[in-house]
Design an enzyme around this catalytic site. Structure first.
Site, PDB file in Angstrom:
ATOM      1  N   ARG A  98      46.470  34.016  38.725  1.00  0.00           N
ATOM      2  CA  ARG A  98      46.334  32.770  38.146  1.00  0.00           C
ATOM      3  C   ARG A  98      45.139  32.699  37.272  1.00  0.00           C
ATOM      4  O   ARG A  98      44.543  31.542  36.806  1.00  0.00           O
ATOM      5  CB  ARG A  98      46.011  31.494  38.939  1.00  0.00           C
ATOM      6  CG  ARG A  98      45.038  31.662  40.129  1.00  0.00           C
ATOM      7  CD  ARG A  98      44.798  30.464  40.446  1.00  0.00           C
ATOM      8  NE  ARG A  98      43.773  30.465  41.938  1.00  0.00           N
ATOM      9  CZ  ARG A  98      43.398  29.566  42.395  1.00  0.00           C
ATOM     10  NH1 ARG A  98      43.799  28.333  42.115  1.00  0.00           N
ATOM     11  NH2 ARG A  98      42.390  29.594  43.363  1.00  0.00           N
ATOM     12  N   ASP A 130      51.769  29.712  42.363  1.00  0.00           N
ATOM     13  CA  ASP A 130      52.411  28.926  41.048  1.00  0.00           C
ATOM     14  C   ASP A 130      51.251  29.385  39.775  1.00  0.00           C
ATOM     15  O   ASP A 130      51.693  28.905  38.770  1.00  0.00           O
ATOM     16  CB  ASP A 130      52.217  27.761  41.371  1.00  0.00           C
ATOM     17  CG  ASP A 130      51.304  27.138  41.749  1.00  0.00           C
ATOM     18  OD1 ASP A 130      50.093  27.752  41.651  1.00  0.00           O
ATOM     19  OD2 ASP A 130      50.957  25.911  42.038  1.00  0.00           O
ATOM     20  N   GLY A 131      50.444  29.982  40.025  1.00  0.00           N
ATOM     21  CA  GLY A 131      49.450  30.311  38.836  1.00  0.00           C
ATOM     22  C   GLY A 131      48.668  29.205  38.266  1.00  0.00           C
ATOM     23  O   GLY A 131      48.048  29.451  37.453  1.00  0.00           O
ATOM     24  N   ARG A 188      35.372  44.418  39.885  1.00  0.00           N
ATOM     25  CA  ARG A 188      35.115  44.195  41.529  1.00  0.00           C
ATOM     26  C   ARG A 188      35.138  45.499  42.249  1.00  0.00           C
ATOM     27  O   ARG A 188      35.892  46.255  41.602  1.00  0.00           O
ATOM     28  CB  ARG A 188      36.246  43.199  42.046  1.00  0.00           C
ATOM     29  CG  ARG A 188      36.694  41.991  41.277  1.00  0.00           C
ATOM     30  CD  ARG A 188      38.041  41.661  41.336  1.00  0.00           C
ATOM     31  NE  ARG A 188      38.375  40.639  40.300  1.00  0.00           N
ATOM     32  CZ  ARG A 188      38.177  39.453  40.797  1.00  0.00           C
ATOM     33  NH1 ARG A 188      38.180  39.062  41.628  1.00  0.00           N
ATOM     34  NH2 ARG A 188      38.747  38.358  39.578  1.00  0.00           N
ATOM     35  N   ASP A 257      37.781  42.237  46.925  1.00  0.00           N
ATOM     36  CA  ASP A 257      38.155  41.789  45.610  1.00  0.00           C
ATOM     37  C   ASP A 257      37.182  40.382  44.972  1.00  0.00           C
ATOM     38  O   ASP A 257      37.257  40.299  43.954  1.00  0.00           O
ATOM     39  CB  ASP A 257      39.503  41.178  45.511  1.00  0.00           C
ATOM     40  CG  ASP A 257      40.068  40.317  46.543  1.00  0.00           C
ATOM     41  OD1 ASP A 257      39.743  40.629  47.857  1.00  0.00           O
ATOM     42  OD2 ASP A 257      40.323  39.253  46.123  1.00  0.00           O
ATOM     43  N   ASP A 267      34.069  33.899  42.862  1.00  0.00           N
ATOM     44  CA  ASP A 267      34.904  33.440  43.856  1.00  0.00           C
ATOM     45  C   ASP A 267      34.516  32.164  44.751  1.00  0.00           C
ATOM     46  O   ASP A 267      34.183  32.508  45.729  1.00  0.00           O
ATOM     47  CB  ASP A 267      35.556  34.270  44.610  1.00  0.00           C
ATOM     48  CG  ASP A 267      37.092  33.892  44.660  1.00  0.00           C
ATOM     49  OD1 ASP A 267      37.390  32.508  44.873  1.00  0.00           O
ATOM     50  OD2 ASP A 267      38.204  34.489  44.464  1.00  0.00           O
TER      51      ASP A 267
HETATM   52  P1  AMP Z   1      41.177  34.432  46.202  1.00  0.00           P
HETATM   53  O1  AMP Z   1      41.687  34.194  47.556  1.00  0.00           O
HETATM   54  O2  AMP Z   1      40.884  33.153  45.260  1.00  0.00           O
HETATM   55  O3  AMP Z   1      40.167  35.697  46.112  1.00  0.00           O
HETATM   56  O4  AMP Z   1      42.631  35.155  45.506  1.00  0.00           O
HETATM   57  C1  AMP Z   1      43.196  35.922  46.127  1.00  0.00           C
HETATM   58  C2  AMP Z   1      44.354  36.339  45.274  1.00  0.00           C
HETATM   59  O5  AMP Z   1      45.491  35.634  45.393  1.00  0.00           O
HETATM   60  C3  AMP Z   1      44.050  36.779  43.928  1.00  0.00           C
HETATM   61  O6  AMP Z   1      44.896  37.920  43.353  1.00  0.00           O
HETATM   62  C4  AMP Z   1      44.647  35.444  43.075  1.00  0.00           C
HETATM   63  O7  AMP Z   1      44.667  35.783  41.705  1.00  0.00           O
HETATM   64  C5  AMP Z   1      45.905  35.112  43.984  1.00  0.00           C
HETATM   65  N1  AMP Z   1      45.895  33.648  43.839  1.00  0.00           N
HETATM   66  C6  AMP Z   1      45.294  32.689  44.460  1.00  0.00           C
HETATM   67  N2  AMP Z   1      45.799  31.461  44.181  1.00  0.00           N
HETATM   68  C7  AMP Z   1      46.997  31.654  43.384  1.00  0.00           C
HETATM   69  C8  AMP Z   1      47.946  30.767  42.690  1.00  0.00           C
HETATM   70  N3  AMP Z   1      47.956  29.491  42.870  1.00  0.00           N
HETATM   71  N4  AMP Z   1      48.989  31.398  42.236  1.00  0.00           N
HETATM   72  C9  AMP Z   1      49.004  32.956  41.905  1.00  0.00           C
HETATM   73  N5  AMP Z   1      48.054  33.601  42.571  1.00  0.00           N
HETATM   74  C10 AMP Z   1      47.087  33.092  43.168  1.00  0.00           C
HETATM   75 MG    MG Z   2      39.266  36.404  44.315  1.00  0.00          MG
END
Ligand code: AMP
Ligand code: MG
Length: 492
Positions: A98, A130-131, A188, A257, A267
């Site tokens: 996203r 949903d991005g 990362r 990540d 993050d």
């Molecule tokens: P995070 O927990 O924020 O580190 O995200 C982990 C993974 O989930 C990453 O690849 C993000 O891009 C993906 N991600 C988190 N929220 C969304 C969302 N609403 N739509 C698409 N990908 C997401």
């Molecule tokens: Mg992340």
């Protein structure tokens, strides 16, 4: 389709696209998806200036269009980055689901920093997501990342938050938003894991060379540049994690990540600052095992760095056994580096200029008393700094062992050449008067979601210089209401 802005240097943008020159496995080109009704909520004027950007143009419809993904600059090459990562210990292929890298801004002082939109729509890495992002969590990232910057801790920054005019579906319907994130880079540990898992040795090497070029160009001439890069990342992370521990910051989702090569905090999902001192502190609702608890952060950092070392093995030595030995040796340095940073920081918090090994006992003695007395972490150090036990009694003042500890501390202070006044100044510089307390952050975010931005601006102003000990900060030093078991949620 996105409308293009006429001038590539509109508002002072000077975007370069070095990441887009990497082998194609590392990203997918992707235009941001336009949103219905972009509206500027927050713009970081101070950061804009550092980046060489003009705020009046950023605030204009074209500027807000760019910050929301509705418009693009001519020649820009937005892309979603590919990466992998261990999430709670399990390896997964990920990528910007996203977020989009718009490019790298060349700042007036010559630095190159990533400009990323977060919440800008689906990408090939979105999986079932949903991005999109919700307003509350994007404002939260803005507040906490800027608070970390104020605390002097390396971090990604927040340039702007815009609303999209499009609701998104979470547990309930929420206003959608896009955050503009600024980072030394978004490389990362997981980017290297991705390269090791998916790429050839050449592609891994290109990535490592790119990281060296971005963060440690002087290592290009080193005998063993990739080992030197690993050592640099280990040393930056040792310093970073120590600085988290010193202010009671709990990251909450230290997946590989979410650990940068640059040494910046990244993050701000389920993170929060600890109130009551307790090494077992966890805020994230999904971290039921306490993997990412406050007291575990240094151990998790080493675990993550071991994943980086594994990914780099093919570049460390042609013989695998030699490569493993070099990696192990590099990783073994973390613990001492971390302890040095931590002890130096902790003794500064107690007004001591030159730490000696015995000071570790003084520090751990205080922490033990705090833990038993369930004392507030920031509050305790703030009151020790103010040295004003009568007017505002320390929670631990009656705790067993405190009187004795205090005498030992006073004695130790008396032995150093610096004056009591100098010691107090050192303590002021080392113990924040304010941190973004969870209840105050929530209060400001709730008001902002109702369109009332004043509390958010007041909170941001109080956090700008947390070491100021100003009158305006006073109300933000108050402790949270009792029994306030704070929980943070992922899937923001
Ligand atoms: P995070 O927990 O924020 O580190 O995200 C982990 C993974 O989930 C990453 O690849 C993000 O891009 C993906 N991600 C988190 N929220 C969304 C969302 N609403 N739509 C698409 N990908 C997401
Ligand atoms: Mg992340």
């Amino acid at each position: 389709m996105n409308d293009q802005i006429g001038e590539p240097d509109f508002a002072g943008w000077r975007l370069e696209h070095s990441y887009a020159e990497l082998p194609s496995i590392f990203f997918t080109r992707q235009e941001p998806q336009p949103v219905r009704a972009p509206g500027l909520v927050l713009l970081n004027a101070e950061l804009a200036e550092e980046l060489g950007l003009r705020t009046d143009e950023l605030r204009s419809p074209a500027g807000v269009g760019l910050l929301s993904g509705c418009r693009t600059l001519p020649g820009s090459k937005p892309l979603a980055q590919a990466y992998a990562g261990h999430q709670f210990g399990y390896f997964t292929m990920l990528g910007d689901g996203r977020a989009l890298l718009l490019g790298e801004q060349r700042t007036p002082d010559g630095k190159l920093v990533d400009i990323q939109l977060k919440g800008s729509g689906r990408t090939p890495y979105s999986r079932s997501g949903d991005g999109r992002a919700a307003l509350g969590p994007m404002l939260r990232e803005y507040v906490i990342s800027e608070a970390m910057h104020g605390l002097g801790i390396p971090t990604t920054r927040s340039l702007a938050v815009v609303t999209t005019g499009q609701p998104i579906q979470r547990e309930r319907e929420l206003p959608g938003a896009v955050l503009t994130r600024v980072a030394a880079s978004h490389l990362r540990v997981g980017t290297f894991q991705f390269a090791a898992a998916k790429g050839s040795k050449e592609e891994l090497q290109v990535l490592a060379d790119y990281a060296i070029g971005r963060h440690d160009p002087e290592l290009q001439k080193a005998d063993q540049p990739y080992l030197a890069l690993l050592n640099r990342v280990i040393s930056r992370q040792a310093s970073l994690i120590a600085s988290w521990q010193l202010v009671g910051f709990v990251h909450g989702v230290m997946n590989t990540d979410n650990m940068t090569i640059s040494g910046e905090t990244i993050d701000y999902g389920p993170c929060a600052f600890m109130d009551t001192y307790d090494p077992a502190t966890v805020f994230s609702s999904i971290d039921s095992q306490g993997r990412y608890a406050y007291g575990n952060q240094p151990a998790i950092a080493v675990w993550n760095l071991a994943r980086l070392a594994e990914a780099l093995l093919p570049l460390l030595h042609e013989e695998q056994e030699r490569a493993v030995a070099l990696a192990e040796q590099a990783l073994a340095a973390f613990s001492d580096l971390y302890r040095q940073h931590w002890l130096a920081g902790m003794t500064r918090k107690l007004g001591l200029f030159q730490p000696v090994p015995e000071d570790e006992q003084l520090v751990s003695g205080l922490l033990r008393i705090m833990e038993t007395a369930r004392a507030d972490y920031t509050h305790t150090f703030r009151l020790l700094t103010l040295g004003d036990l009568e007017s505002s009694r320390l929670q631990i003042a009656d705790a067993e062992g405190y009187g004795e500890w205090r005498s030992r501390w006073q004695e130790r202070l008396g032995q150093q050449p610096e004056s009591a006044e100098q010691a107090r100044e050192l303590m002021k510089r080392s113990n924040p008067a304010v941190i973004p307390r969870n209840h105050r952050v929530e209060e400001a975010l709730e008001a902002a979601e109702q369109g009332e931005l004043a509390p958010l601006h007041r909170l941001l102003a109080a956090l700008r210089d947390p070491y100021a000990y100003s009158a305006e900060q006073e109300s933000y030093t108050e402790l949270p209401p009792q029994d306030c078991a704070y929980r943070t949620y992922c899937g923001t």
